[in-house]
Enzyme design. Structure first.
Site, PDB file in Angstrom:
ATOM      1  N   HIS A 157      -5.142   1.537  -1.452  1.00  0.00           N
ATOM      2  CA  HIS A 157      -6.287   0.744  -1.014  1.00  0.00           C
ATOM      3  C   HIS A 157      -7.560   1.144  -1.751  1.00  0.00           C
ATOM      4  CE1 HIS A 157      -8.183  -1.968   1.874  1.00  0.00           C
ATOM      5  NE2 HIS A 157      -9.164  -1.098   1.976  1.00  0.00           N
ATOM      6  N   HIS A 208      -8.130  -7.562   5.135  1.00  0.00           N
ATOM      7  CA  HIS A 208      -7.992  -6.714   6.320  1.00  0.00           C
ATOM      8  C   HIS A 208      -6.685  -7.085   7.007  1.00  0.00           C
ATOM      9  CE1 HIS A 208     -10.992  -4.045   8.649  1.00  0.00           C
ATOM     10  NE2 HIS A 208     -10.796  -3.569   7.435  1.00  0.00           N
TER      11      HIS A 208
END
Length: 766
Positions: free
Chosen positions: A56, A109
């Protein structure tokens, strides 16, 4: 550097192989950590490396692929150059003329939204807004790209409702219009929804801010909300597959407060407007205080030292691990000019927000974290950011793809008149194709009064106020058809860009830059990495063909649930500018216009929604793409719109020509009809002509007096242009064909009712 003994129990936890694995680091990565430090890390340092070396934050499995994207226009003298390149800062910045620029980016998300749909989606919106105003830009619009499982599933309905509520809550409360996006429903997303949020902001060239720490002795400020234990390990959580145990990771989902973010945004923009006060600024997003501290130090090739006792905390007895890895929302890190601390503090006092000096810029290049006056973490900042591990994974095409692409369509007989007619109702009522009004009516898309073309058309158009009587208009669209990518990821990547550019062109705008969100499965699996590698190659080649630079984006991997991986989903978002202030929608505006098909009748059924909905098949190859010729068609459409000859334009995409024609009839206050004839251009398969999704096709509605001129110009441009017929006041859609004895006829009002009620009929009864 060895650290002195520390009484904090968290720093004396033994670092075992099991603990290293729990933090998502491989044995080789852990050995690299020890080599960098010259010793074993303590638990806080292990946590810092874990989040910064997660996919990420580090893009360790994708960074090598992303380097192939064009990051600037091919002609250095062309207008709308990129002012801040991809990867340099939180978001890219593109010139729009007259000293003004737009800053935009999309982020995911996904994992948080799968566990806590409301909070996951809401904080996704909050995070992307911070990325934009961190650059010095005032956010002016939001869009989103969403993917869910089959809408008949109760689980999907729960996630869908929660995500939409979270997006609308955060955006509406902060007062930024959400102008649209795209939404798909497919069983491949059943256990792993995708929630991608985009924000765009407006700024002058001289207002661009950077996220670098520089100037030895300059104070480092923490501004915004208190730090809590929410969001711990969020970056690591987003870098692993979802499992049955993921619900236990609920603490990894942050809690958002849009009212706090509104105050923080206004305070930061006011602070950044004070000349010379801000040296660097960075939001505390993924990895929180860890990421903002080490990234600003690395960008500025400087050292940084912070004292955790000074960090505002809303929970008692937080240890260094928790403070450094917390992803509590609405927080920023600011490097100010030494001697001007009172100016910064006055701004935040005015907005009733924390502005606490927690450290300073130092000599060297180390990030030093102290608590109770003692070092709890010491490490070279650049080793956490620029020198994270980089992998080149094995790529292997899944065996079933070649078989799917070579499917023999003679196995599917062409349906008769009744079945072909019924197919349009089934397609237009599929939630992926049907009206998304149920969603976007929950968003405030009119706040700030800039929305010119509202959600529901090919692209949204927003008016940007530059001064008292000065404006510019931009168009924005999101696109990606996962079904194309699932069978041919290279073509799927090409098509994502081509379709998005086509939507921008249908509004009358010219695309100037792209951001993307690459949603894929586990890159450590060769078949999954093949999808990522090939899709990125398709995106790159399409961007080069359209001369559209990539200004940044997001990579979201490990999108897998216990059932399966998602289909590869490289979401593309394009921003367009209008050469002249002429913009249109996909809906016809009055009866009597002529409809003209540009690009030829569709001939391909592969991977179409017709096959999915009517035959429950995902077979055939993705449609062919000629990006250069398609760019030529886009330019032609833009010119005709600018000349005032085109009153509506709609591209052929999901559902094919018949769906495109029907949607063009659904005007705001009236449903029109059309009397059309495709008998002279009909291919061998009528189902392909009506429902195939061949690329590079646009239907334009034109005033009848301009029809001859458009056909003449199309011939000069070497563009296939076929008159289809006329828009009618009577709400009936009829299509004459060569294959059938009778016209196909649909009640346009009934089609519209099916289109408009498909999603509400499910969501309003649950």
């Amino acid at each position: 550097m060895s650290l002195p003994p520390n009484p904090d129990p968290v720093l004396n936890v033994p670092i075992t192989p099991e603990l290293v694995k729990k933090h998502g680091l491989s044995d080789e990565e852990y050995e690299q950590v020890k080599k960098i430090l010259g010793r074993e890390p303590n638990l806080t340092e292990l946590g810092i490396f874990s989040v910064m070396w997660s996919e990420h934050c580090s893009y360790k499995n994708s960074r090598a692929l992303l380097k192939g994207f064009p990051t600037q226009k091919s002609d250095a003298d062309a207008p709308h150059q990129v002012l801040v390149l991809a990867g340099e800062e939180n978001a890219g910045v593109v010139d729009i003329g007259d000293g003004w620029a737009v800053c935009f980016k999309i982020e995911s998300h996904n994992h948080p939204s799968a566990v806590e749909p409301f909070e996951g989606a809401a904080t996704g919106v909050g995070g992307i807004i911070r990325d934009i105003f961190t650059m010095g830009a005032r956010p002016v619009l939001l869009t989103n790209s969403l993917r869910f499982g089959d809408l008949s599933s109760k689980q999907t309905q729960r996630l869908f409702r929660g995500v939409v509520h979270g997006i609308s809550h955060y955006g509406n409360c902060i007062g930024i219009p959400n102008v649209g996006g795209d939404i798909y429903f497919d069983s491949c997303y059943e256990g792993n929804p995708l929630v991608n949020a985009l924000c765009l902001g407006l700024l002058r060239h001289e207002e661009i801010k950077r996220g670098a720490a520089s100037g030895i002795g300059n104070p480092v400020y923490y501004v915004g909300a208190d730090t809590g234990r929410d969001g711990l390990g969020g970056a690591s959580f987003a870098s692993k597959e979802l499992s049955e145990e993921s619900a236990a990771d609920r603490p990894a989902v942050q809690k958002g407060d849009p009212f706090m973010e509104k105050l923080l945004m206004e305070a930061c923009l006011e602070m950044m407007a004070i000349d010379g006060l801000v040296v660097g600024i960075q939001d505390m997003g993924a990895a929180g205080l860890t990421c903002s501290t080490c990234e600003t130090a690395a960008r500025g090739n400087a050292g940084i030292e912070i004292e955790l006792d000074k960090v505002p905390q809303r929970e008692k007895d937080m240890n260094s691990y928790e403070i450094m890895l917390s992803e509590s929302q609405e927080r920023m890190l600011v490097i100010a000019a030494e001697g001007r601390e009172a100016e910064l503090e006055a701004v935040f006092e005015k907005w009733d927000l924390h502005a606490v000096q927690i450290g300073k810029v130092t000599e060297g290049t180390d990030m030093v974290v102290k608590q109770h006056g003692q070092p709890v973490a010491v490490m070279p900042a650049a080793k956490l950011t620029d020198e994270a591990p980089l992998y080149k994974r094995e790529s292997k095409e899944p065996a079933h793809l070649a078989e799917a692409r070579e499917y023999d369509f003679s196995k599917i007989p062409v349906a008769g008149e009744q079945a072909l007619g019924e197919a349009l109702f089934e397609l237009i009522g599929h939630p992926s194709i049907a009206s998304k009004r149920w969603v976007w009516e929950q968003y405030d898309h009119m706040v700030m009064t800039g929305s010119t073309i509202l959600p529901g058309s090919d692209a949204a158009v927003v008016r940007l106020r530059l001064g008292k009587d000065s404006f510019k208009h931009i168009a924005i669209a999101n696109d990606c058809n996962n079904r194309f990518c699932a069978v041919n990821p290279y073509k799927g990547g090409l098509i994502a860009v081509a379709e998005c550019a086509r939507n921008i062109a249908c509004s009358g705008a010219r695309p100037i830059a792209m951001t993307n969100n690459l949603n894929f499965g586990n890159p450590e699996k060769p078949e999954s990495f093949h999808y990522l590698k090939e899709a990125v190659r398709g995106l790159k080649n399409a961007c080069q063909a359209f001369d559209v630079p990539v200004v940044g984006g997001n990579v979201s991997l490990y999108n897998e649930s216990p059932e399966s991986a998602i289909d590869p989903t490289p979401v593309v978002s394009l921003v367009g500018i209008f050469d002249r202030e002429a913009h249109i929608t996909q809906q016809t505006v009055s009866g009597g216009e002529s409809l003209i098909l540009l690009g030829g009748i569709p001939t391909e059924l592969g991977c179409s929604y017709y096959l999915k909905v009517i035959h429950n098949l995902l077979v055939g190859d993705a449609p062919e793409v000629d990006a250069e010729h398609e760019a030529h068609i886009h330019e032609f459409v833009r010119l005709q719109i600018e000349k005032g000859r085109v009153t509506a334009a709609h591209d052929i995409s999901d559902g094919g020509l018949a769906v495109t024609l029907a949607e063009m009839l659904f005007a705001k206050d009236k449903t029109f009809g059309a009397d059309l004839d495709i008998s002279e251009i009909e291919p061998d398969r009528l189902d392909a002509a009506l429902y195939g999704e061949s690329q590079g096709r646009i239907v334009v509605a034109v005033n009848s007096k301009h029809e001859g001129k458009i056909l003449s110009d199309a011939e000069k441009y070497n563009i296939d242009a076929e008159p289809l017929g006329k828009i009618m006041d009577q709400p009936w859609l009829s299509i004459r064909t060569e294959s059938l004895d009778e016209c196909l006829v649909w009640d346009a009002n009934a089609l519209r009712e099916t289109w408009e009620r498909a999603i509400p009929d499910v969501m309003e009864r649950t």
